[in-house]
Design a protein around this motif. Sequence first.
Motif, PDB file in Angstrom:
ATOM      1  N   THR A 298       0.834  -1.208   0.000  1.00 30.06           N
ATOM      2  CA  THR A 298       0.000   0.000   0.000  1.00 30.06           C
ATOM      3  C   THR A 298       0.865   1.253   0.000  1.00 30.06           C
ATOM      4  O   THR A 298       0.638   2.187  -0.777  1.00 30.06           O
ATOM      5  CB  THR A 298      -0.934   0.007   1.231  1.00 30.06           C
ATOM      6  OG1 THR A 298      -1.739  -1.169   1.203  1.00 30.06           O
ATOM      7  CG2 THR A 298      -1.822   1.235   1.250  1.00 30.06           C
ATOM      8  N   HIS A 299       1.889   1.259   0.852  1.00 30.62           N
ATOM      9  CA  HIS A 299       2.783   2.420   0.933  1.00 30.62           C
ATOM     10  C   HIS A 299       3.554   2.599  -0.368  1.00 30.62           C
ATOM     11  O   HIS A 299       3.687   3.725  -0.864  1.00 30.62           O
ATOM     12  CB  HIS A 299       3.758   2.265   2.103  1.00 30.62           C
ATOM     13  CG  HIS A 299       4.753   3.370   2.188  1.00 30.62           C
ATOM     14  ND1 HIS A 299       4.406   4.651   2.563  1.00 30.62           N
ATOM     15  CD2 HIS A 299       6.082   3.397   1.926  1.00 30.62           C
ATOM     16  CE1 HIS A 299       5.483   5.416   2.534  1.00 30.62           C
ATOM     17  NE2 HIS A 299       6.514   4.677   2.149  1.00 30.62           N
ATOM     18  N   ALA A 300       4.055   1.496  -0.927  1.00 28.44           N
ATOM     19  CA  ALA A 300       4.836   1.581  -2.164  1.00 28.44           C
ATOM     20  C   ALA A 300       4.000   2.167  -3.298  1.00 28.44           C
ATOM     21  O   ALA A 300       4.474   3.033  -4.040  1.00 28.44           O
ATOM     22  CB  ALA A 300       5.364   0.203  -2.548  1.00 28.44           C
ATOM     23  N   LYS A 301       2.762   1.722  -3.423  1.00 30.16           N
ATOM     24  CA  LYS A 301       1.895   2.250  -4.486  1.00 30.16           C
ATOM     25  C   LYS A 301       1.651   3.746  -4.286  1.00 30.16           C
ATOM     26  O   LYS A 301       1.720   4.521  -5.241  1.00 30.16           O
ATOM     27  CB  LYS A 301       0.577   1.484  -4.525  1.00 30.16           C
ATOM     28  CG  LYS A 301       0.725   0.092  -5.076  1.00 30.16           C
ATOM     29  CD  LYS A 301      -0.572  -0.678  -4.986  1.00 30.16           C
ATOM     30  CE  LYS A 301      -0.386  -2.096  -5.491  1.00 30.16           C
ATOM     31  NZ  LYS A 301      -1.565  -2.935  -5.262  1.00 30.16           N
ATOM     32  N   LYS A 302       1.379   4.130  -3.047  1.00 21.49           N
ATOM     33  CA  LYS A 302       1.137   5.546  -2.749  1.00 21.49           C
ATOM     34  C   LYS A 302       2.402   6.364  -3.006  1.00 21.49           C
ATOM     35  O   LYS A 302       2.359   7.432  -3.618  1.00 21.49           O
ATOM     36  CB  LYS A 302       0.694   5.689  -1.292  1.00 21.49           C
ATOM     37  CG  LYS A 302       0.398   7.106  -0.875  1.00 21.49           C
ATOM     38  CD  LYS A 302      -0.035   7.139   0.588  1.00 21.49           C
ATOM     39  CE  LYS A 302      -0.251   8.560   1.061  1.00 21.49           C
ATOM     40  NZ  LYS A 302      -0.568   8.629   2.486  1.00 21.49           N
ATOM     41  N   CYS A 303       3.523   5.835  -2.552  1.00 24.30           N
ATOM     42  CA  CYS A 303       4.802   6.522  -2.716  1.00 24.30           C
ATOM     43  C   CYS A 303       5.162   6.651  -4.200  1.00 24.30           C
ATOM     44  O   CYS A 303       5.615   7.699  -4.641  1.00 24.30           O
ATOM     45  CB  CYS A 303       5.885   5.756  -1.964  1.00 24.30           C
ATOM     46  SG  CYS A 303       7.433   6.627  -1.777  1.00 24.30           S
ATOM     47  N   LEU A 304       4.949   5.582  -4.959  1.00 26.11           N
ATOM     48  CA  LEU A 304       5.272   5.624  -6.386  1.00 26.11           C
ATOM     49  C   LEU A 304       4.420   6.645  -7.126  1.00 26.11           C
ATOM     50  O   LEU A 304       4.911   7.329  -8.028  1.00 26.11           O
ATOM     51  CB  LEU A 304       5.108   4.238  -7.007  1.00 26.11           C
ATOM     52  CG  LEU A 304       6.194   3.232  -6.645  1.00 26.11           C
ATOM     53  CD1 LEU A 304       5.838   1.850  -7.170  1.00 26.11           C
ATOM     54  CD2 LEU A 304       7.542   3.675  -7.180  1.00 26.11           C
ATOM     55  N   ARG A 305       3.153   6.758  -6.738  1.00 25.83           N
ATOM     56  CA  ARG A 305       2.320   7.794  -7.367  1.00 25.83           C
ATOM     57  C   ARG A 305       2.906   9.174  -7.099  1.00 25.83           C
ATOM     58  O   ARG A 305       2.973  10.015  -7.991  1.00 25.83           O
ATOM     59  CB  ARG A 305       0.885   7.706  -6.857  1.00 25.83           C
ATOM     60  CG  ARG A 305       0.055   6.629  -7.521  1.00 25.83           C
ATOM     61  CD  ARG A 305      -1.423   6.787  -7.254  1.00 25.83           C
ATOM     62  NE  ARG A 305      -1.841   6.393  -5.920  1.00 25.83           N
ATOM     63  CZ  ARG A 305      -2.061   5.141  -5.498  1.00 25.83           C
ATOM     64  NH1 ARG A 305      -1.900   4.157  -6.294  1.00 25.83           N
ATOM     65  NH2 ARG A 305      -2.442   4.871  -4.283  1.00 25.83           N
ATOM     66  N   GLY A 306       3.354   9.403  -5.865  1.00 24.78           N
ATOM     67  CA  GLY A 306       3.964  10.678  -5.505  1.00 24.78           C
ATOM     68  C   GLY A 306       5.261  10.913  -6.245  1.00 24.78           C
ATOM     69  O   GLY A 306       5.556  12.035  -6.676  1.00 24.78           O
ATOM     70  N   ILE A 307       6.059   9.865  -6.406  1.00 27.03           N
ATOM     71  CA  ILE A 307       7.332   9.988  -7.123  1.00 27.03           C
ATOM     72  C   ILE A 307       7.090  10.352  -8.577  1.00 27.03           C
ATOM     73  O   ILE A 307       7.761  11.214  -9.135  1.00 27.03           O
ATOM     74  CB  ILE A 307       8.135   8.664  -7.016  1.00 27.03           C
ATOM     75  CG1 ILE A 307       8.617   8.463  -5.588  1.00 27.03           C
ATOM     76  CG2 ILE A 307       9.304   8.659  -7.991  1.00 27.03           C
ATOM     77  CD1 ILE A 307       9.163   7.067  -5.311  1.00 27.03           C
ATOM     78  N   ILE A 308       6.120   9.707  -9.186  1.00 27.43           N
ATOM     79  CA  ILE A 308       5.801   9.983 -10.591  1.00 27.43           C
ATOM     80  C   ILE A 308       5.360  11.431 -10.759  1.00 27.43           C
ATOM     81  O   ILE A 308       5.772  12.111 -11.699  1.00 27.43           O
ATOM     82  CB  ILE A 308       4.726   9.004 -11.113  1.00 27.43           C
ATOM     83  CG1 ILE A 308       5.329   7.596 -11.209  1.00 27.43           C
ATOM     84  CG2 ILE A 308       4.164   9.461 -12.456  1.00 27.43           C
ATOM     85  CD1 ILE A 308       4.315   6.493 -11.429  1.00 27.43           C
ATOM     86  N   GLU A 309       4.559  11.905  -9.821  1.00 20.45           N
ATOM     87  CA  GLU A 309       4.061  13.282  -9.905  1.00 20.45           C
ATOM     88  C   GLU A 309       5.158  14.307  -9.629  1.00 20.45           C
ATOM     89  O   GLU A 309       5.236  15.328 -10.301  1.00 20.45           O
ATOM     90  CB  GLU A 309       2.899  13.481  -8.928  1.00 20.45           C
ATOM     91  CG  GLU A 309       1.651  12.714  -9.329  1.00 20.45           C
ATOM     92  CD  GLU A 309       0.566  12.752  -8.264  1.00 20.45           C
ATOM     93  OE1 GLU A 309       0.727  13.459  -7.255  1.00 20.45           O
ATOM     94  OE2 GLU A 309      -0.451  12.068  -8.456  1.00 20.45           O
ATOM     95  N   SER A 310       6.019  14.049  -8.650  1.00 20.55           N
ATOM     96  CA  SER A 310       7.005  15.057  -8.243  1.00 20.55           C
ATOM     97  C   SER A 310       8.396  14.817  -8.801  1.00 20.55           C
ATOM     98  O   SER A 310       9.228  15.720  -8.796  1.00 20.55           O
ATOM     99  CB  SER A 310       7.104  15.110  -6.718  1.00 20.55           C
ATOM    100  OG  SER A 310       7.709  13.922  -6.227  1.00 20.55           O
ATOM    101  N   LYS A 311       8.655  13.604  -9.272  1.00 21.30           N
ATOM    102  CA  LYS A 311       9.978  13.220  -9.766  1.00 21.30           C
ATOM    103  C   LYS A 311      11.057  13.473  -8.717  1.00 21.30           C
ATOM    104  O   LYS A 311      12.164  13.898  -9.026  1.00 21.30           O
ATOM    105  CB  LYS A 311      10.295  13.949 -11.065  1.00 21.30           C
ATOM    106  CG  LYS A 311       9.358  13.593 -12.187  1.00 21.30           C
ATOM    107  CD  LYS A 311       9.713  14.286 -13.481  1.00 21.30           C
ATOM    108  CE  LYS A 311       8.839  13.769 -14.566  1.00 21.30           C
ATOM    109  NZ  LYS A 311       7.879  14.625 -15.112  1.00 21.30           N
ATOM    110  N   ASP A 312      10.749  13.190  -7.459  1.00 17.71           N
ATOM    111  CA  ASP A 312      11.655  13.426  -6.338  1.00 17.71           C
ATOM    112  C   ASP A 312      12.479  12.167  -6.060  1.00 17.71           C
ATOM    113  O   ASP A 312      11.960  11.149  -5.649  1.00 17.71           O
ATOM    114  CB  ASP A 312      10.858  13.813  -5.091  1.00 17.71           C
ATOM    115  CG  ASP A 312      11.735  14.236  -3.938  1.00 17.71           C
ATOM    116  OD1 ASP A 312      12.968  14.073  -4.022  1.00 17.71           O
ATOM    117  OD2 ASP A 312      11.186  14.726  -2.942  1.00 17.71           O
ATOM    118  N   GLU A 313      13.802  12.247  -6.295  1.00 16.99           N
ATOM    119  CA  GLU A 313      14.671  11.094  -6.091  1.00 16.99           C
ATOM    120  C   GLU A 313      14.778  10.701  -4.627  1.00 16.99           C
ATOM    121  O   GLU A 313      15.028   9.538  -4.311  1.00 16.99           O
ATOM    122  CB  GLU A 313      16.059  11.366  -6.675  1.00 16.99           C
ATOM    123  CG  GLU A 313      16.091  11.215  -8.178  1.00 16.99           C
ATOM    124  CD  GLU A 313      17.511  11.105  -8.701  1.00 16.99           C
ATOM    125  OE1 GLU A 313      18.366  10.551  -7.997  1.00 16.99           O
ATOM    126  OE2 GLU A 313      17.724  11.571  -9.821  1.00 16.99           O
TER     127      GLU A 313
END
Length: 86
Positions: free
Chosen positions: A56-71
Amino acid sequence: MNESKKNILIRLNRIEGQIRGIQKMIENDEECKSVLIQLSAVKSALDSTSAIILDTHAKKCLRGIIESKDEMDIEELMDLMKKFLK
């Protein structure tokens, strides 16, 4: 409450009950073999619950990463996954 959260709470309540059962087994001087079997079941239940939470966390985190492109978010997620997989 969403379905994932409800499922996690049900699992944690079941694990809590298993732990209480193990405590009673110790108090009643049950065989070590029986206690170890129950401890193994609790460990397995915790691992399964952890996997659901990580998913659950990984999916949520990945959505955020895709949106923000934050390494930094990618590194945080990878560190969390490494800890879980140990």
